[in-house]
Design an enzyme around this catalytic site. Structure first.
Site, short mmCIF file in Angstrom:
data_model
loop_
_atom_site.label_atom_id
_atom_site.label_comp_id
_atom_site.label_asym_id
_atom_site.label_seq_id
_atom_site.Cartn_x
_atom_site.Cartn_y
_atom_site.Cartn_z
N TYR A 227 0.86 -1.18 0.00
CA TYR A 227 0.00 0.00 0.00
C TYR A 227 0.90 1.23 0.00
O TYR A 227 1.50 1.59 1.01
CB TYR A 227 -0.92 -0.01 1.22
N HIS A 378 -12.60 1.75 -4.06
CA HIS A 378 -11.75 0.98 -4.97
C HIS A 378 -12.46 -0.31 -5.36
O HIS A 378 -13.32 -0.82 -4.63
CB HIS A 378 -10.44 0.58 -4.29
#
Length: 389
Positions: A227, A378
């Site tokens: 991430y 997302h």
């Protein structure tokens, strides 16, 4: 005198009539604008229709290993919302990945009940977690691997032996010791190339305590589940992002690539090309995190160093394929998004003439844009590895 009063009265009557007419015209234009916005979501942009992708057919001579990656923007909120949870579980059960990674889970190591809840929901998987210790409700990566691949009661390292269950009970953090390896003993993967060798937790300077990287070593390659830091609304972390994080991550990938091929998978927080942005010519785009010239050029340098954007490898000209949509602007119904989630691989993973020597290759890369619409901002992405039987 009377004629002057009459003239004044007529003047005000005409002025009032003109006011009523202009108000009517204004309301008509406003109504037209609202109708147009309801249809397109924007007075200048129409809804983006994605190009159709041709799915690759599976080959009986090939064994597959599916990796699903998803930024869930808060795992607790997913588990606590019936609609989100149903959709989330439905996606995982539908695609049956051998490994799935969740970014931005926003949990802390003390939240053992959430980790145990995930084990109840997905009993065929074992989980490995990194957390942010600098801020609550921030960052974090979790990786779930099917039990069939490893003997998860026999996780060993040089200094301790533990499973994720007693890890949760002991309330200890895996990322405090940097690269901490767990050697997995059982060799029962469906294919030898996909046998899990170890799990480790590399860190990047400046983000050591933010819980951003989990490294899974397979027999044939390394999987970096990542991430990447967002540059911020005011681009306050832009210089750190491109000058330190991206540079150190590239060095880390090249270090491991000397041993075997590498795949980088997750929310990379960059829209590399204009085709990855629904409105690339908009004035604000160049100052939007993930879309700045610096970030896009930095990602280009990653590719110039021998790595391949897997989605663009298979679908180089396909338009309208995004992985992120602003919820505040209600952009998802109109597919006005950005492609921020990627699976990037070493060139060796795309060299099909030498796939037997490499042991594994990237078979397909998909954006699951129609999945998980109620979960967050997302969508998941799916990477499929292949190896000849």
């Amino acid at each position: 005198m009377a004629s002057d009063a009459l003239a004044l009265k007529i003047f005000f009557i005409k002025k009032f009539a003109a006011h009523l007419w202009m108000k009517r015209v204004s309301n008509t234009k406003k109504l037209s604008y609202i109708e147009k916005k309801n249809k397109t979501g924007d007075d200048n942009k129409v809804a983006v229709t994605p190009d159709k992708l041709k799915e690759r057919e599976l080959n009986d001579d090939v064994s597959y290993f599916k990796i699903l990656s998803w930024n869930v923007a808060g795992l607790r909120s997913v588990l606590n919302c019936e609609k989100k949870l149903f959709t989330f579980k439905e996606v995982i059960l539908k695609y049956k990945p051998d490994l799935f990674s969740l970014q931005e889970h926003k949990l802390q190591e003390k939240n053992a009940e959430v980790k145990l809840r995930m084990e109840e929901l997905f009993p065929d998987y074992q989980s490995f977690w990194v957390f942010s210790t600098v801020k609550k409700g921030y960052s974090g990566v979790a990786v779930f691997i099917k039990h069939s691949g490893i003997d998860l009661t026999q996780l060993t390292s040089t200094d301790k032996q533990r499973s994720i269950t007693n890890y949760a009970q002991k309330n200890t953090s895996p990322n405090t010791s940097g690269e901490h390896f767990f050697l997995l003993n059982k060799e029962s993967m469906p294919h030898e190339s996909f046998r899990v060798i170890s799990i480790s937790y590399p860190t990047i300077q400046g983000a050591q305590a933010e819980g951003r990287v989990v490294l899974v070593e397979l027999k044939s390659c390394y999987l970096f589940l990542v991430y990447v830091p967002n540059s911020g609304v005011r681009l306050e972390r832009l210089s750190y992002r491109v000058e330190q994080w991206d540079t150190q991550l590239l060095a880390l990938l090249k270090k491991y690539e000397k041993r075997k091929p590498v795949a980088l998978i997750g929310d990379l927080n960059v829209a590399h090309c204009d085709i990855d942005i629904y409105n690339p010519t908009a004035k604000h785009i160049a100052k939007t995190a993930g879309c700045t010239r610096e970030e896009r050029e930095s990602f280009g340098r990653l590719l110039d160093n021998g790595f391949v954007d897997s989605f663009r490898f298979f679908y180089p000209e396909s338009k309208g394929h995004y992985t992120y949509w602003s919820q505040r602007a209600n952009n998802r119904p109109y597919n006005r998004g950005l492609r921020l989630d990627y699976s990037v691989g070493s060139c060796a993973l795309f060299n099909y003439d030498e796939q037997e020597a490499a042991g594994v290759f990237i078979y397909d890369s998909q954006i699951l844009s129609s999945e998980g619409t109620s979960v967050g901002d997302h969508c998941p992405i799916l990477l499929t590895l292949g190896s000849k039987k």
